[in-house]
Structures are given as structure tokens and as C-alpha cells.
Write a protein that holds these residues in place. Structure first.
Motif, PDB file in Angstrom:
ATOM      1  N   TYR A  72       1.678 -40.288  22.360  1.00 26.22           N
ATOM      2  CA  TYR A  72       0.392 -39.980  21.729  1.00 26.22           C
ATOM      3  C   TYR A  72      -0.416 -41.259  21.574  1.00 26.22           C
ATOM      4  O   TYR A  72       0.087 -42.282  21.127  1.00 26.22           O
ATOM      5  CB  TYR A  72       0.655 -39.337  20.365  1.00 26.22           C
ATOM      6  N   PRO A  84       1.107 -57.947   8.563  1.00 22.18           N
ATOM      7  CA  PRO A  84       1.151 -58.825   9.728  1.00 22.18           C
ATOM      8  C   PRO A  84       2.045 -58.215  10.804  1.00 22.18           C
ATOM      9  O   PRO A  84       3.165 -57.825  10.518  1.00 22.18           O
ATOM     10  CB  PRO A  84       1.772 -60.119   9.174  1.00 22.18           C
ATOM     11  N   LEU A  85       1.521 -58.116  12.018  1.00 20.32           N
ATOM     12  CA  LEU A  85       2.277 -57.431  13.065  1.00 20.32           C
ATOM     13  C   LEU A  85       1.872 -57.996  14.418  1.00 20.32           C
ATOM     14  O   LEU A  85       0.680 -58.077  14.733  1.00 20.32           O
ATOM     15  CB  LEU A  85       1.970 -55.937  13.000  1.00 20.32           C
ATOM     16  N   ARG A  89       6.205 -56.882  18.363  1.00 16.12           N
ATOM     17  CA  ARG A  89       6.905 -56.144  17.313  1.00 16.12           C
ATOM     18  C   ARG A  89       6.471 -54.674  17.276  1.00 16.12           C
ATOM     19  O   ARG A  89       7.277 -53.761  17.127  1.00 16.12           O
ATOM     20  CB  ARG A  89       6.606 -56.816  15.969  1.00 16.12           C
ATOM     21  N   PHE A  90       5.164 -54.475  17.453  1.00 14.39           N
ATOM     22  CA  PHE A  90       4.615 -53.114  17.444  1.00 14.39           C
ATOM     23  C   PHE A  90       5.226 -52.295  18.583  1.00 14.39           C
ATOM     24  O   PHE A  90       5.579 -51.131  18.411  1.00 14.39           O
ATOM     25  CB  PHE A  90       3.096 -53.202  17.584  1.00 14.39           C
ATOM     26  N   MET A  93       8.842 -51.332  17.955  1.00 11.47           N
ATOM     27  CA  MET A  93       9.046 -50.297  16.940  1.00 11.47           C
ATOM     28  C   MET A  93       9.156 -48.897  17.537  1.00 11.47           C
ATOM     29  O   MET A  93       9.435 -47.941  16.832  1.00 11.47           O
ATOM     30  CB  MET A  93       7.936 -50.351  15.906  1.00 11.47           C
ATOM     31  N   THR A  94       8.950 -48.784  18.850  1.00 13.16           N
ATOM     32  CA  THR A  94       9.238 -47.509  19.502  1.00 13.16           C
ATOM     33  C   THR A  94      10.734 -47.259  19.539  1.00 13.16           C
ATOM     34  O   THR A  94      11.176 -46.153  19.794  1.00 13.16           O
ATOM     35  CB  THR A  94       8.739 -47.514  20.956  1.00 13.16           C
ATOM     36  N   GLY A  95      11.532 -48.316  19.331  1.00 14.52           N
ATOM     37  CA  GLY A  95      12.977 -48.176  19.450  1.00 14.52           C
ATOM     38  C   GLY A  95      13.470 -48.383  20.880  1.00 14.52           C
ATOM     39  O   GLY A  95      14.660 -48.320  21.150  1.00 14.52           O
ATOM     40  N   ARG A 133       2.250 -48.369  24.435  1.00 17.43           N
ATOM     41  CA  ARG A 133       3.232 -47.941  23.456  1.00 17.43           C
ATOM     42  C   ARG A 133       3.693 -46.510  23.741  1.00 17.43           C
ATOM     43  O   ARG A 133       4.872 -46.189  23.641  1.00 17.43           O
ATOM     44  CB  ARG A 133       2.619 -48.021  22.060  1.00 17.43           C
ATOM     45  N   ARG A 137       7.839 -45.073  25.811  1.00 14.95           N
ATOM     46  CA  ARG A 137       8.754 -44.000  25.430  1.00 14.95           C
ATOM     47  C   ARG A 137       9.017 -43.037  26.585  1.00 14.95           C
ATOM     48  O   ARG A 137       9.677 -42.022  26.420  1.00 14.95           O
ATOM     49  CB  ARG A 137       8.190 -43.237  24.227  1.00 14.95           C
TER      50      ARG A 137
END
Lengths: 260, 270
Positions: A72, A84-85, A89-90, A93-95, A133, A137
Motif C-alpha cells: 500500500y 527521527p527515522l 530504518r524505515f 521496518m517492513t521486516g 517500501r 514486501r
């Protein structure tokens, strides 16, 4: 080949007494690009939120192929600058592992920004990051809410080109909302013109001739898309309610225009 | 053992150890308050803690328990009421914050057999910390930190973007409830330190100060813990030397650190 990923039948969403979307039927299969167009406040975002399962339907049915992964791309990321990112890192964070994340960033052309803070990105870079991002996935279905928002005109063309090439490579289905009619018409397989209900739907070349399209976007836009103009069976008042046109002389028009 | 007994036997050290424990959990939770713009929400929960105190006296139950329970009920009420949006959230929060504070004050005044030191509840009574309070603080801190650690990715992702998190299968609503539960616990234990009126300060000032020093969410949490602990130590020392009230002194120390960091350091490029 044409494996259906998501189907809506008779779908509607209402908040309290307000019917935001009603009676929508659509099917998206692997490899399809479906674009939803329509004026502001027509319920486009509500519709795709229902498709991704963030917004519940109040009528009709939603079917999604069991186990599909949805990528999405939201309309805009309301970022808290207090958080702060970094881009890296962002993405993580999807794993997913960093190799897949980096590849997705490369695919969308923003790999060089991996170490940057997400607060420093331009509108276009942010859109590409959000697409990356979603890609990391490995989605079966990619859902984008106005992906070209805040992107300059050259960037828009290349963004749609990117989406199309990703579809070709990943063989995923794509659903997107767009306002950029010229670009949509060039880059899409199927168009739904939404104004609370489906005003018209079909292939781009057909749709621009559809009275529903002309009604929503006006004769001028339709003409500029090299289309002939014809009259519509109904109008909308300011609340989007359907008002039948006084003279019903165009009933004979063959079109996929949904009756009301 | 003797040394520990001696330390725990001294009211100043008990206060310091308790204060450091609270700073340890207030750091990460304060970051969530800052990230999610929940400062007013935290304030409302903190104010409702006084109602919890009244319930504690009324029902003869441990105050920590009734405070945490009252905070949880108010938090849930907020969730339900804010769904039914005929009033703006900040209006709703204002109503609940001050009503629960007022109801708490009135209820306490109706209990003639209870001799309540209101000041202690409003501004903290750190120097009256008992050993059993320390158990509450460190027990609560251990639970909250363990939960934060276990749920970290989901909590962070739903803070960044709720819908993205939902699409990625993160149980956003459940995590929001868990976060509120943690707030209620922390408010119950932090009240002893700074009192209902200053709890929010202990949550947000260290976290806001940490923002200038951090390049990642985890760094910000770590800095918030450190800054909170410095503020507790500094504030308590000042209160010892100048005989100033402990709770407000801690908040003043935190504010001094905030001013120092923001005037010395330029914004991070992150």
C-alpha cells in the motif's frame, strides 16, 4: 494468467447517514492496472481503503485471494518530525532483509538516499520511497493512493512508467487513484470513474467517450483527450446526489454507464 | 547486605532510587507521547489519577491499584467517546481531565476520617517514599519495559503510519490499548514522584530534549532515559540543598536540560 486477486461486488461504505461509496463492482487480476478517477470527495480513497481492509464495508462483499500480500502506498505520510527515522530504518521496518529492501530502493531509483533522514526527502523522493517500501514486501497487489501527488510533471510521467514496468516485472495487480487524466489514459488498462457510485468503467479509449466521464470531468477535459462529447443521463448536485437530466433524449446511447 | 539496608533505610536514597526507576520507564513512554502527540491525553489520564486516590480510600484498596484502574477506565472512555466525534478530541480531553480532577478533590473532601495531604498527590511526595513503593516502581517498570521491548516494531510502525501498519498485519487497535494500559501503570507509579499535575512534564520534557540528540527512534528512547535520570538526580540534589519541593525541582531540572540542549545544539539532520 488472469488470476483474480480482489473482487468487490455491490460494495458500499457509509458513515452514519452519508453514503460515501455505493454499489461498486470491480475485479482486479494479476497483471491488471486499474485506475480510479473522479472528483475530490468522490469516495476514491474510501474505496481503496476498503479494498486493503483498513475500512470496513457497510454493504456488499469484498473478496480477496487468500494469503495475498498487499503493498500500500498511502496518499501522504503525515510524518511526525519528532520521530527521527532514516530511509534505511524505515525500509527495514517492513521486516524484510536489507538486500530486498535495497533492491526495491534501486528499482524505484532512490537507493542513494538510504542513509538520509526521511524528513529531508522531497515529495517525489518520498513517493518513490513509499513505493519501494511496498515493493520490498513483494506484493501480489499494489495499491497506490495518488502516487504522483506533489511530483512535478516530468516526474509524474516517469512515476507512472515505473509503476507499469513494475507491474510487468512482478506480474502483480495494480489499483491506483489518480487525477492526472492524460497520464492515466496512457498508462492504464482499466478505468473506473467514481463519483460515490461508478459513473462509468471500461478501457481508457471507451471511457473518455462515456457520458458519465463527460459529466464528471466536463466536456472540455473530455475534448482535450481527443474525444467526442455526448450528453449524459444524469447530473450531480453539490452533494453528489444524482439528478436526472430533464430531457431524456440520450437514453439510446450505448454505453456502460451504470443506470440509477 | 548491610550497605543495601543502610541505603534503603535512608529516605534520600530511597527517593533517588525510586525516581530513577520512574525516569527509566518515563523515557520510552514519553517518546510515544511526543511522537503520537498525546501530551494532552497523558495530562487527562494523570488528572484522573486523583479520582483513583479517592476510590482507593473509599474502597480501602491499595492506591496504586485504584489509580491504575481509574486511568484505564478513563482511557477506555476516551477511546469510545472519541469514536463518536461530535466534540473535538481536545474538548473531550479537557472535559474529562478537569472533571475527573474536580470529582476527585470533592470526593476526598467528603471523607472526614481520611487525612489527606493534597499537596503530596498534586505535586508529589518523593521524600516519603517507602520500600514498598520501590517494589511497585521497579515491578511496574520491569513489566512496561518488557512489553515495550516485545512489541517495539509494531508500536513504532503504528506510530509512523497506522494504515500502513494495518496493511502489514500489525494489530494497531490492540497495540493502542496496550499503550494506554502502560500509560496507566506508569502514571500510577509516577504520581508518587511528581504528582498528578507534573507527570506529563516528566514524560515529555526528557523525550523532547532527546529529540535533538538522536538519529534513530531507539537512540531517542535511550537519551530520554538518561536525561530523565539526570533530571531526577539533579532535582533531588537541589531539593536537598535548597530545601525546595522535590517534584517541582525535578521538573525544573528537566526544563533546564531542555533549554541547555536546545540552545547549544543545532537541529540534527535526521
Amino acid at each position: 494468467m488472469t488470476e483474480a486477486l480482489v473482487k468487490l461486488s455491490g460494495a458500499g461504505v457509509s458513515f452514519r447517514d452519508t453514503q460515501v461509496v455505493s454499489n461498486v463492482d470491480l475485479t482486479v487480476s494479476r497483471g491488471d492496472i486499474l485506475t480510479i478517477i473522479g472528483p475530490n470527495g468522490a469516495g476514491k480513497t474510501t474505496l481503496i481503503k476498503a479494498i486493503i481492509g483498513v475500512q470496513g464495508l457497510t454493504a456488499g462483499k469484498l473478496w480477496r485471494k487468500p494469503g495475498i500480500t498487499i503493498g500500500y502506498v498511502p496518499q501522504s505520510l503525515h510524518l511526525q518530525s519528532a520521530l527521527p527515522l532514516s530511509v534505511r530504518r524505515f525500509m527495514l521496518m517492513t521486516g524484510e532483509n536489507w538486500r530486498d529492501c535495497e533492491k526495491a530502493l534501486t528499482d524505484t531509483g532512490v537507493a542513494h538516499l538510504a542513509k538520509a533522514s526521511i524528513h529531508r526527502l522531497s515529495g517525489g523522493e518520498m513517493q518513490r520511497l513509499l513505493i519501494a517500501r511496498a515493493l520490498a514486501r513483494q506484493p501480489d497487489l499494489l495499491v497506490l493512493d495518488e502516487p504522483a501527488q506533489g511530483v512535478d510533471i516530468n516526474g509524474q510521467a516517469s512515476l507512472y512508467e515505473l509503476i507499469r514496468s513494475l507491474r510487468d516485472r512482478l506480474q502483480c495487480g495494480v489499483i491506483m487513484i489518480s487525477h492526472d487524466l492524460h497520464l492515466v489514459m496512457a498508462a492504464t488498462d482499466q478505468v473506473i470513474c467514481l463519483n460515490h457510485h461508478v459513473c462509468c468503467s471500461g478501457y481508457p479509449e471507451d471511457i473518455s467517450r462515456d457520458p458519465g466521464f463527460v459529466e464528471v470531468f466536463g466536456a472540455q477535459v473530455a475534448d482535450s483527450l481527443a474525444i467526442y462529447h455526448h450528453r449524459h443521463t444524469h447530473e450531480h448536485d453539490l452533494d453528489g446526489r444524482v439528478i436526472p437530466t430533464q430531457t431524456g433524449e440520450n437514453q439510446d446511447k450505448a454505453s456502460r454507464h451504470a443506470p440509477h | 547486605m548491610l550497605l543495601i539496608d543502610q541505603i534503603l533505610g535512608d529516605f534520600f536514597w530511597r527517593a533517588l532510587i525510586g525516581g530513577l526507576g520512574v525516569a527509566l520507564v518515563a523515557g520510552p513512554l514519553g517518546c510515544f507521547v511526543v511522537w503520537r502527540r498525546m501530551a494532552y491525553f497523558g495530562d487527562t489520564l494523570a488528572h484522573s489519577a486523583l479520582l483513583g486516590v479517592a476510590f482507593g480510600f473509599l474502597l480501602q484498596l491499595p492506591l496504586n491499584l485504584t489509580i491504575a484502574a481509574t486511568c484505564i477506565v478513563i482511557a477506555l472512555a476516551l477511546v469510545v467517546l472519541s469514536r463518536n466525534q461530535s466534540l473535538a478530541t481536545d474538548t473531550l480531553l479537557g472535559i474529562l481531565a478537569h472533571s475527573s480532577l474536580a470529582v476527585g478533590l470533592v470526593a476526598l473532601s467528603f471523607m472526614p476520617d481520611v487525612r489527606v495531604d493534597l499537596n503530596a498527590y498534586l505535586f508529589g511526595d518523593l521524600l516519603a517514599m517507602r520500600q514498598s513503593d520501590l517494589i511497585w516502581i521497579y515491578g511496574g517498570a520491569a513489566i512496561v519495559l518488557a512489553m515495550l521491548f516485545g512489541l517495539w516494531r509494531g508500536l513504532l510502525m503504528s506510530t509512523i503510519h497506522e494504515e500502513l501498519a494495518k496493511v502489514e498485519g500489525i494489530p494497531v487497535e490492540r497495540l493502542r490499548l496496550v499503550l494506554m494500559l502502560m500509560f496507566s501503570l506508569v502514571i500510577a507509579v509516577a504520581m508518587k514522584i511528581v504528582g498528578v499535575l507534573l507527570i506529563t512534564a516528566l514524560l515529555i520534557i526528557p523525550a523532547a530534549t532527546a529529540r535533538r540528540l538522536a538519529r534513530s527512534p531507539e537512540q531517542m528512547v535511550a537519551w530520554a532515559m538518561v536525561i530523565g535520570m539526570i533530571a531526577v538526580t539533579g532535582g533531588l540534589s537541589a531539593s536537598w540543598h535548597f530545601n525546595s519541593p522535590a517534584g517541582p525541582s525535578i521538573v525544573v531540572a528537566a526544563f533546564a536540560l531542555f533549554t541547555l540542549v536546545y540552545s547549544l545544539l543545532r537541529p540534527q539532520r535526521s
